[in-house]
Design a protein around this motif. Structure first.
Motif, mmCIF file in Angstrom:
data_model
loop_
_atom_site.group_PDB
_atom_site.id
_atom_site.type_symbol
_atom_site.label_atom_id
_atom_site.label_comp_id
_atom_site.label_asym_id
_atom_site.label_seq_id
_atom_site.Cartn_x
_atom_site.Cartn_y
_atom_site.Cartn_z
ATOM 1 N N PRO A 248 22.946 -1.163 -67.276
ATOM 2 C CA PRO A 248 23.701 -2.414 -67.467
ATOM 3 C C PRO A 248 23.277 -3.470 -66.457
ATOM 4 C CG PRO A 248 25.063 -0.737 -66.400
ATOM 5 C CD PRO A 248 23.807 -0.050 -66.829
ATOM 6 N N THR A 249 23.150 -4.721 -66.939
ATOM 7 C CA THR A 249 22.749 -5.825 -66.061
ATOM 8 C C THR A 249 23.910 -6.744 -65.718
ATOM 9 O OG1 THR A 249 22.149 -7.171 -67.976
ATOM 10 C CG2 THR A 249 20.415 -5.823 -66.986
ATOM 11 N N ARG A 250 25.050 -6.568 -66.363
ATOM 12 C CA ARG A 250 26.230 -7.395 -66.093
ATOM 13 C C ARG A 250 27.277 -6.567 -65.354
ATOM 14 N NH1 ARG A 250 26.648 -11.790 -69.710
ATOM 15 N NH2 ARG A 250 24.559 -12.387 -70.388
ATOM 16 N N GLU A 251 27.847 -7.122 -64.299
ATOM 17 C CA GLU A 251 28.819 -6.387 -63.499
ATOM 18 C C GLU A 251 30.073 -7.197 -63.219
ATOM 19 O OE1 GLU A 251 27.058 -4.735 -59.993
ATOM 20 O OE2 GLU A 251 25.239 -4.084 -61.046
ATOM 21 N N GLY A 252 30.314 -8.239 -64.010
ATOM 22 C CA GLY A 252 31.519 -9.034 -63.822
ATOM 23 C C GLY A 252 31.528 -9.873 -62.566
ATOM 24 N N CYS A 253 30.352 -10.256 -62.069
ATOM 25 C CA CYS A 253 30.281 -11.057 -60.840
ATOM 26 C C CYS A 253 30.861 -12.451 -61.090
ATOM 27 C CB CYS A 253 28.828 -11.170 -60.377
ATOM 28 S SG CYS A 253 28.632 -12.063 -58.823
ATOM 29 N N LYS A 254 31.611 -12.965 -60.135
ATOM 30 C CA LYS A 254 32.278 -14.260 -60.276
ATOM 31 C C LYS A 254 31.520 -15.416 -59.617
ATOM 32 C CE LYS A 254 35.935 -12.457 -62.274
ATOM 33 N NZ LYS A 254 36.234 -12.710 -63.706
ATOM 34 N N ALA A 255 30.422 -15.116 -58.917
ATOM 35 C CA ALA A 255 29.697 -16.170 -58.209
ATOM 36 C C ALA A 255 29.238 -17.253 -59.178
ATOM 37 C CB ALA A 255 28.499 -15.588 -57.467
ATOM 38 N N MET A 256 29.497 -18.508 -58.823
ATOM 39 C CA MET A 256 29.115 -19.620 -59.704
ATOM 40 C C MET A 256 29.035 -20.912 -58.912
ATOM 41 S SD MET A 256 32.094 -21.599 -60.152
ATOM 42 C CE MET A 256 32.202 -22.152 -61.829
ATOM 43 N N PHE A 257 28.393 -21.896 -59.559
ATOM 44 C CA PHE A 257 28.096 -23.183 -58.922
ATOM 45 C C PHE A 257 28.132 -24.223 -60.039
ATOM 46 C CE2 PHE A 257 24.759 -26.301 -57.700
ATOM 47 C CZ PHE A 257 25.180 -26.657 -56.426
ATOM 48 N N GLU A 258 29.141 -25.084 -60.035
ATOM 49 C CA GLU A 258 29.314 -26.059 -61.117
ATOM 50 C C GLU A 258 29.176 -27.474 -60.566
ATOM 51 O OE1 GLU A 258 32.407 -25.572 -64.250
ATOM 52 O OE2 GLU A 258 33.136 -27.505 -63.499
ATOM 53 N N VAL A 259 28.397 -28.294 -61.253
ATOM 54 C CA VAL A 259 28.230 -29.693 -60.847
ATOM 55 C C VAL A 259 28.636 -30.599 -62.001
ATOM 56 C CG1 VAL A 259 26.441 -29.329 -59.114
ATOM 57 C CG2 VAL A 259 25.782 -29.582 -61.502
ATOM 58 N N MET A 260 29.261 -31.736 -61.639
ATOM 59 C CA MET A 260 29.698 -32.715 -62.641
ATOM 60 C C MET A 260 29.142 -34.086 -62.291
ATOM 61 S SD MET A 260 33.632 -31.668 -63.534
ATOM 62 C CE MET A 260 33.550 -32.702 -65.005
ATOM 63 N N LYS A 261 28.816 -34.850 -63.314
ATOM 64 C CA LYS A 261 28.275 -36.186 -63.127
ATOM 65 C C LYS A 261 29.420 -37.174 -62.921
ATOM 66 C CE LYS A 261 25.078 -39.508 -65.271
ATOM 67 N NZ LYS A 261 24.281 -39.791 -66.476
ATOM 68 N N LYS A 262 29.287 -37.989 -61.871
ATOM 69 C CA LYS A 262 30.298 -38.992 -61.575
ATOM 70 C C LYS A 262 29.835 -40.372 -62.045
ATOM 71 C CE LYS A 262 33.145 -36.095 -59.743
ATOM 72 N NZ LYS A 262 34.399 -35.755 -60.422
ATOM 73 N N ASP A 263 30.731 -41.338 -61.933
ATOM 74 C CA ASP A 263 30.456 -42.679 -62.470
ATOM 75 C C ASP A 263 29.260 -43.345 -61.813
ATOM 76 O OD1 ASP A 263 32.567 -42.391 -64.175
ATOM 77 O OD2 ASP A 263 34.007 -43.391 -62.862
ATOM 78 N N TYR A 264 29.003 -43.006 -60.550
ATOM 79 C CA TYR A 264 27.918 -43.679 -59.838
ATOM 80 C C TYR A 264 26.617 -42.860 -59.907
ATOM 81 C CZ TYR A 264 30.089 -40.618 -56.323
ATOM 82 O OH TYR A 264 30.650 -39.551 -55.665
ATOM 83 N N ASP A 265 26.466 -42.095 -60.993
ATOM 84 C CA ASP A 265 25.232 -41.369 -61.286
ATOM 85 C C ASP A 265 24.861 -40.351 -60.218
ATOM 86 O OD1 ASP A 265 24.842 -42.569 -63.721
ATOM 87 O OD2 ASP A 265 23.617 -44.199 -62.900
ATOM 88 N N ARG A 266 25.860 -39.835 -59.522
ATOM 89 C CA ARG A 266 25.645 -38.723 -58.607
ATOM 90 C C ARG A 266 26.289 -37.478 -59.197
ATOM 91 N NH1 ARG A 266 21.941 -39.314 -54.802
ATOM 92 N NH2 ARG A 266 23.054 -37.983 -53.353
ATOM 93 N N TRP A 267 25.723 -36.328 -58.875
ATOM 94 C CA TRP A 267 26.242 -35.059 -59.356
ATOM 95 C C TRP A 267 26.944 -34.362 -58.194
ATOM 96 C CZ3 TRP A 267 25.732 -32.776 -64.324
ATOM 97 C CH2 TRP A 267 25.101 -33.602 -65.255
ATOM 98 N N ILE A 268 28.216 -33.994 -58.410
ATOM 99 C CA ILE A 268 29.060 -33.441 -57.368
ATOM 100 C C ILE A 268 29.378 -31.985 -57.676
ATOM 101 C CG2 ILE A 268 31.189 -33.758 -56.045
ATOM 102 C CD1 ILE A 268 29.350 -36.159 -55.950
ATOM 103 N N VAL A 269 29.356 -31.144 -56.658
ATOM 104 C CA VAL A 269 29.775 -29.751 -56.826
ATOM 105 C C VAL A 269 31.288 -29.728 -56.989
ATOM 106 C CG1 VAL A 269 29.866 -27.457 -55.792
ATOM 107 C CG2 VAL A 269 27.838 -28.893 -55.474
ATOM 108 N N SER A 270 31.754 -29.362 -58.179
ATOM 109 C CA SER A 270 33.186 -29.391 -58.490
ATOM 110 C C SER A 270 33.834 -28.013 -58.432
ATOM 111 C CB SER A 270 33.400 -30.000 -59.883
ATOM 112 O OG SER A 270 32.643 -29.294 -60.857
ATOM 113 N N LYS A 271 33.056 -26.957 -58.652
ATOM 114 C CA LYS A 271 33.566 -25.595 -58.572
ATOM 115 C C LYS A 271 32.531 -24.729 -57.883
ATOM 116 C CE LYS A 271 36.452 -25.785 -62.763
ATOM 117 N NZ LYS A 271 36.719 -25.179 -64.093
ATOM 118 N N LEU A 272 33.028 -23.799 -57.054
ATOM 119 C CA LEU A 272 32.097 -22.973 -56.284
ATOM 120 C C LEU A 272 32.745 -21.642 -55.944
ATOM 121 C CD1 LEU A 272 29.365 -22.787 -54.705
ATOM 122 C CD2 LEU A 272 30.609 -23.692 -52.730
#
Length: 742
Positions: A248-272
């Motif tokens: 098995p290659t999946r182990e339910g790991c929760k590690a993640m890195f989410e980025v969202m685009k803001k109005d001023y064309d910058r990408w912000i880390v919103s979830k980590l």
């Protein structure tokens, strides 16, 4: 309102996997062999592994990894991206015996069931177009991988990316992700997280994306560990068929890195989420390859030491390793005295490797008579030493060979090919190569052989200064072959070794490093350095440190104030040219054959020559922005390259904040130049009004060829509005290479 799509993009597995986004952005993760070249020309128009750059049925490769690398390079050059469509395993040992690589536009997306919930559905642009382009390789009984099926035609337009960028995980070595972290684009965020993952020891896939309802552009990307979630259970409808258990290659790991685009064309880390539910790898096994319509980003393996035992190439004769003095025999501050253990390298390459390298050198010399090479073999005709330099290396040395560095960093890693380089900096402050060599042993005689042949290739003209790492055999060789050259030890090498040995002390005393840097870099006189060094030892209770006593005893070899009147091309302590060694240390290891090594090296160096040409063009056809309307700045802006002008302009602007006090008048005037009446930063400037000749106690001009802020301040005081011709060194000008005759 935004729409959400699940881009469950796995790192390449053995099953059918699609790694593409809906907007033609392709993400490919391949387990690439160590033959990968680190350069902008990695996917150049010249095939690295064959004189014929086009694939053909019957083409052979040494390994599956070599086949992957070839097709990946070919695809990037032509202008399409790749995924693995099909694999076949051996029933004996589960090893892969067949791979099929296809164009990412192969096949068609499966249609999802349409539930009528009253909402208006938008048509998604599909990235699958039924393309048939593919290559299939099968492992034969004699171990080679052979192309058995091939389709080269595409049913869509192909366009090669405009550039290739190489990213090493160490570029982000001190950066950890955090909430609120900003990026200029989602590609930049992806590159950062892939580099972080490669350094930490896990692999990444894209789990979720969200697009704008206005223009279909991305507004959210979520990257997760490849062990996120759980693999779906497969229903076995045919009980008669025996199924093999897959790991098995999946182990339910929760590690993640989410980025969202803001109005001023910058990408912000919103979830980590930083924590993983599984053990991290000592060194990740993947090389990440990220391709968009405009560029390819190659993110290589982390620079951690390869734990695998290297494959010996060929051996003949007894093993021999010269004992090195200096650093390796000094104790750390927090451990007992010890000698760094190093496994001996092979004393010679194999006969086949030797012959191929010699044939390569002969071909290069036939193509261009200015190509120089020297060869040394043992009694069995196996290579022990080699040196070579092409015409461009000779031209670079003719123009910029006043300050040279001998890079022998391979000694720090026993798995690295014993590759040495003579390097310097050009008029754009870019690294340039003056010759390359291979040394299979580290004796004084070997370095004498290397230096003598390098000097012959450079027409017998020794450099003004030579920088090396600190090893007794190198120092002895330099003193015998280049007795009139000022030999220095690499300050960066010494400080890195010091930080390594004092790692615990640096953590316990956060201010120590800043105080040490001030002592080394900001001491204008020997007396000030001596006072600061003694104060440093007293304040941190280090008077008993054998390491620091050793460094003090050789201070004249590496502390700048002791050789500040020698030209070294060190413009600023804060500016250091990019290390060419990083270009090779990850992939030129003891497993690399000389044939592959020479081919990759040639294409890699072409990228450095291209960078110089681009900067030449930019300096000739663009004008810098002047920060003040000064006739002196206007003068040098037309003479210096862009990089050197920026440094000169910084000195000029800084000079405006200094005070000048004439302390002696006469045929030679004497001035004291200081900032804010600070005695430690004051310098003495001597000025001859008749000849307009001047000198400063800081000796910046003598060491770098650029006038210092102290002299420029005196020039303004005595109404010198243009830089005298004597102080414009040709090696920093746009015309630095015009006098060279090949």
């Amino acid at each position: 309102m935004e729409s959400t799509s699940s881009d469950d993009e796995e790192s390449l597995r053995d099953n059918n996997v699609d790694l593409n986004d809906d907007n033609l952005e392709h993400h490919l993760t391949l387990d690439v062999s160590n033959h990968l070249a680190e350069s902008d020309n990695i996917f150049s128009s010249h095939q690295q592994f064959s004189e014929n750059p086009e694939p053909f049925v019957g083409m052979e490769f040494e390994s599956e990894e070599a086949a992957k690398l070839f097709y990946m390079a070919y695809a990037s050059r032509i202008g399409f991206s790749v995924r693995i469509s099909k694999s076949r395993r051996s029933r004996n040992d589960e090893s892969i015996i067949m791979r099929r690589f296809v164009c990412s536009k192969e096949g068609y997306h499966m249609k999802k069931e349409n539930f009528d919930d009253g909402k208006k559905k938008r048509r998604r642009p599909t990235i699958r177009e039924g393309c048939n382009a593919m290559i299939e390789v099968i492992q034969k009984y004699y171990g080679r991988w052979v192309v058995t099926k091939l389709v080269t035609e595409h049913n869509h337009i192909v366009a090669a990316p405009s550039r290739v960028r190489y990213i090493a995980p160490e570029e982000y070595a001190d950066m950890e992700p955090f909430l609120g972290m900003e990026f200029p684009s989602h590609e930049a965020a992806q590159t950062f997280y892939y580099a972080y993952a490669s350094r930490i020891g896990f692999d990444v896939r894209i789990r979720l994306s969200r697009r704008s309802t206005r223009d279909e552009s991305f507004v959210m990307r979520r990257f997760v560990c490849t062990k996120e979630g759980y693999a779906p259970l497969e229903e076995n409808s045919d009980e008669s068929k025996k199924k093999r258990n897959r790991t098995p290659t999946r182990e339910g790991c929760k590690a993640m890195f989410e980025v969202m685009k803001k109005d001023y064309d910058r990408w912000i880390v919103s979830k980590l989420v930083m924590e993983h539910t599984h053990d991290l790898a000592i060194a990740p096994s993947k090389v990440h390859y990220i391709q968009s319509q405009t560029e390819v980003v190659v993110l290589a393996k982390s620079g951690t030491v390869n734990r695998e035992k290297p494959v010996a190439l060929a051996n003949s004769g007894p093993q021999h390793v010269e004992a090195f003095g200096g650093f390796n025999n000094l104790p750390s501050i927090d451990q007992d005295p010890r000698i760094d253990a190093r496994d001996p390298r092979q004393t010679a390459y194999g006969l086949e490797d030797t012959q191929r390298l010699l044939d390569y050198f002969k071909r290069k010399q036939d193509q261009n008579p200015t190509f120089f090479y020297a060869f040394q073999v043992d009694k069995t005709n196996c290579l022990t030493h080699a040196f070579w330099a092409d015409g461009k290396a000779k031209m670079s040395y003719f123009c910029f060979g006043d300050a040279v560095t001998l890079d022998t960093s391979y000694k720090e890693n026993k798995y690295m090919m014993p590759f040495v380089m003579f390097t310097g900096v050009n008029h754009h402050f870019q690294s340039v190569i003056f010759g390359c060599g291979l040394l299979t042993d580290e004796s004084e005689a070997s370095f004498i052989w290397l230096l003598e042949n390098w000097l012959i290739a450079m027409c017998g003209r020794p450099p003004a200064s030579l920088v090396t790492d600190h090893h007794d055999v190198i120092s002895n060789a330099v003193s015998k072959v280049l007795p009139n050259t000022h030999h220095r030890l690499s300050k960066w090498y010494i400080l890195n070794r010091l930080k390594e040995k004092f790692s615990n002390f640096y953590i316990l005393h956060p201010t120590f490093e800043a105080d040490l840097m001030k002592c080394i870099h900001e001491s204008e006189t020997v007396e000030i350095f001596e006072v600061r060094w003694k104060s440093l030892l007293d304040n941190y209770d280090l008077n008993e440190s054998s390491w620091l006593h050793f460094l003090y005893n050789i201070r004249e070899k590496w502390v700048p104030v002791y050789h500040k009147n020698i030209f070294t091309a060190e413009i600023s302590v804060t500016q250091k040219p990019e290390s060419l060694n990083k270009l090779f240390e990850k992939y030129f290891n003891t497993k690399t054959t000389l044939e592959v090594f020479s081919s990759i090296l040639e294409h890699s160096l072409a990228g450095w020559y291209d960078r110089e040409s681009l900067e030449d063009f930019a300096s000739s056809y663009t004008s810098p922005v002047l920060k003040t309307p000064s006739s002196m700045l206007k003068q040098v802006s037309e003479i210096y390259t862009r990089t050197v002008f920026d440094i000169f302009q910084e000195e000029f602007v800084e000079s405006l904040g200094y005070f000048v006090d004439k302390i002696e008048d006469g045929a030679i005037c004497k001035y004291n130049v200081a900032k804010d009446e600070d005695v430690e930063t004051s310098c003495t400037v001597m000025y001859d009004p008749l000849e307009k000749r001047t000198s400063c106690s800081c000796c910046k001009f003598e060491s770098s060829g650029i006038l210092c802020r102290h002299i420029l301040r005196v020039f303004l005081t005595v109404d010198v509005r243009l830089v005298p011709e004597y102080y414009i060194i040709k090696r920093w000008t746009k015309d630095a290479k015009t006098a060279f005759v090949g």
